[in-house]
Motif scaffolding. Structure first.
Motif, mmCIF file in Angstrom:
data_model
loop_
_atom_site.group_PDB
_atom_site.id
_atom_site.type_symbol
_atom_site.label_atom_id
_atom_site.label_comp_id
_atom_site.label_asym_id
_atom_site.label_seq_id
_atom_site.Cartn_x
_atom_site.Cartn_y
_atom_site.Cartn_z
ATOM 1 N N SER A 68 -18.736 -29.704 68.487
ATOM 2 C CA SER A 68 -19.731 -28.638 68.457
ATOM 3 C C SER A 68 -19.389 -27.511 69.416
ATOM 4 C CB SER A 68 -21.107 -29.198 68.840
ATOM 5 O OG SER A 68 -21.485 -30.254 67.996
ATOM 6 N N GLN A 87 -25.235 -25.807 65.445
ATOM 7 C CA GLN A 87 -25.280 -27.005 64.621
ATOM 8 C C GLN A 87 -24.085 -27.121 63.671
ATOM 9 O OE1 GLN A 87 -27.994 -29.492 65.184
ATOM 10 N NE2 GLN A 87 -27.420 -28.172 66.896
ATOM 11 N N THR A 88 -23.546 -28.338 63.575
ATOM 12 C CA THR A 88 -22.447 -28.594 62.638
ATOM 13 C C THR A 88 -22.960 -28.692 61.205
ATOM 14 O OG1 THR A 88 -22.632 -30.985 62.992
ATOM 15 C CG2 THR A 88 -21.081 -29.774 64.391
ATOM 16 N N SER A 89 -24.250 -28.940 61.049
ATOM 17 C CA SER A 89 -24.935 -28.890 59.751
ATOM 18 C C SER A 89 -26.432 -28.891 60.057
ATOM 19 C CB SER A 89 -24.559 -30.078 58.864
ATOM 20 O OG SER A 89 -25.501 -31.127 58.984
ATOM 21 N N GLU A 91 -28.634 -30.893 59.088
ATOM 22 C CA GLU A 91 -29.154 -32.205 58.677
ATOM 23 C C GLU A 91 -30.347 -32.692 59.488
ATOM 24 O OE1 GLU A 91 -27.483 -36.702 57.757
ATOM 25 O OE2 GLU A 91 -26.131 -35.185 58.584
ATOM 26 N N SER A 111 -23.000 -22.909 59.367
ATOM 27 C CA SER A 111 -22.763 -24.070 60.217
ATOM 28 C C SER A 111 -21.510 -23.809 61.028
ATOM 29 C CB SER A 111 -22.616 -25.334 59.363
ATOM 30 O OG SER A 111 -23.836 -25.639 58.711
ATOM 31 N N ARG A 113 -18.256 -25.477 63.538
ATOM 32 C CA ARG A 113 -17.486 -26.610 64.048
ATOM 33 C C ARG A 113 -16.319 -26.085 64.872
ATOM 34 N NH1 ARG A 113 -17.979 -31.005 59.017
ATOM 35 N NH2 ARG A 113 -20.256 -30.827 58.934
ATOM 36 N N MET A 127 -22.865 -23.547 54.527
ATOM 37 C CA MET A 127 -23.178 -24.878 54.040
ATOM 38 C C MET A 127 -24.363 -24.818 53.069
ATOM 39 S SD MET A 127 -22.274 -28.148 54.778
ATOM 40 C CE MET A 127 -22.093 -28.620 56.511
ATOM 41 N N GLU A 129 -26.984 -27.533 51.794
ATOM 42 C CA GLU A 129 -27.421 -28.905 52.051
ATOM 43 C C GLU A 129 -28.750 -29.133 51.347
ATOM 44 O OE1 GLU A 129 -27.624 -31.938 55.878
ATOM 45 O OE2 GLU A 129 -26.208 -30.289 55.741
ATOM 46 N N ALA A 311 -24.265 -32.539 51.917
ATOM 47 C CA ALA A 311 -23.820 -31.267 52.497
ATOM 48 C C ALA A 311 -22.599 -30.813 51.701
ATOM 49 C CB ALA A 311 -23.461 -31.445 53.965
ATOM 50 N N GLY A 313 -19.743 -27.600 51.009
ATOM 51 C CA GLY A 313 -19.137 -26.389 51.544
ATOM 52 C C GLY A 313 -19.126 -25.262 50.523
#
Length: 338
Positions: A68, A87-89, A91, A111, A113, A127, A129, A311, A313
């Motif tokens: 992150s 946030q990486t996703s 979720e 998102s 990373r 993303m 989701e 999720a 891409g």
């Protein structure tokens, strides 16, 4: 004849001269907007609610394979800055909405990373989701298949198990193998140096899968790989009929990993145990221990409805749709131009 060094110099000068320009053409950005409209319409007719959750949070993922970005928030009335994570996703926040009674929801969002940037990766990406209460992972795979066919115009996806493709391409069963077994297999494929000091079997399994299985599957039509090893369950349920596998799947098409989905774990204490185990692994690898999202755990303890989630891409989906060869061709400004 021009030397490679001279050609690289010309490319560098060109990039510096035109770095203000978008990496995607304006025509591609118009097509991108049309695809996003089609995705929103797909969910509108299915009565799935679009939501918007924070990109910054006081906690983040603990998975040792995800990294992150963090930043410092200085509140005018607080003597100390607090750490926030991109946030990486979405979720965790989306599942909190499910626990609050939102019903079926989806989100199209940025998102982040802190990993690689290249042909298929950008540290900031889009993303898609979504979560379906009442669905299991098999039902959700059917809906994902419908979306991919609509957007890309491809044939229906095939479904295979992780174990079967591992046996097909590497002639080995990954589920009952020990760390020593996988080290030996990795060495046979030229990864002896990497395998020598590796303590995590799943790290080697991921390496072998990405290098020797992913390039071979989903070439003519999308391919769902399901029933991942239970040690790679993440936030998925363990199969009630086979404790060696998790009710998790990934979707591949033409060399791209497109989606990662789960029949979602609804057991709060078990999820907390997995997060703590992740942090133990991180510590053994010399990585920072990540703060566990206590709001998320409290929400699951309150009650996450039985559901499946995925999720996907968006940028990679657009690469397939528009036949682009690099992710920078479908986003306004890739990392080097940001």
């Amino acid at each position: 004849p021009l030397t490679w060094a001279f050609l690289l110099f010309i490319k560098w000068i060109t990039m510096r001269t035109f770095n203000w320009r978008p990496s995607a053409s304006i025509e591609v950005l118009k097509q991108r907007a049309l695809v996003l409209q089609k995705i929103r319409q797909f969910f509108a007719v299915r009565d799935v609610l679009e939501v918007d959750t924070p990109a910054l949070s006081h906690a983040t993922v603990t998975d040792e394979h995800l990294h992150s970005f963090s930043t410092q928030f200085t509140h005018p009335f607080s003597p100390q800055a607090s750490t926030l994570y991109l946030q990486t996703s979405p979720e965790f926040a989306m599942k909190r909405l499910l626990c609050a009674g939102s019903g079926a929801i989806y989100q199209i969002c940025k998102s982040f990373r802190n990993e690689e940037a290249g042909r298929f990766h950008n540290p900031e990406f889009t993303m898609l989701e979504w979560y379906r209460p009442g669905f299991d992972h098999l039902q959700l795979m059917t809906e994902i298949d419908e979306l991919i066919q609509m957007v890309v115009g491809c044939d229906s996806a095939e479904r295979v198990t992780y174990q079967d493709v591992f046996k097909q391409y590497l002639r080995y069963c990954p589920l009952r193998a020990t760390l020593a077994d996988i080290k030996s297999l990795a060495s046979q494929y030229g990864y002896a140096e990497l395998a020598a000091n590796e303590k995590n079997k799943d790290t080697l399994l991921m390496l072998l899968f990405s290098q020797h299985i992913e390039p071979n599957i989903g070439q003519d039509r999308p391919c769902f790989v399901m029933n991942f090893p239970s040690s790679q369950a993440a936030l998925a349920r363990i199969s009630p009929t086979d404790p060696l596998v998790a009710e998790r799947f990934e979707l591949y098409f033409q060399g791209l990993e497109l989606a990662n989905g789960f029949h979602e774990l609804t057991d709060g204490p078990e999820q907390l145990r997995r997060f703590k185990e992740d942090n133990t692994k991180r510590q053994s690898m010399g990585l920072d221990v990540m703060p566990i999202d206590k709001n998320f755990i409290e929400a699951i303890n309150f009650g996450l409805p039985a559901c499946a989630g995925v999720a996907l891409g968006v940028d990679r989906l657009l690469m397939l749709t528009l036949k682009a060869t690099e992710i920078g061709q479908v986003i306004a400004f890739e990392n080097s131009r940001a």
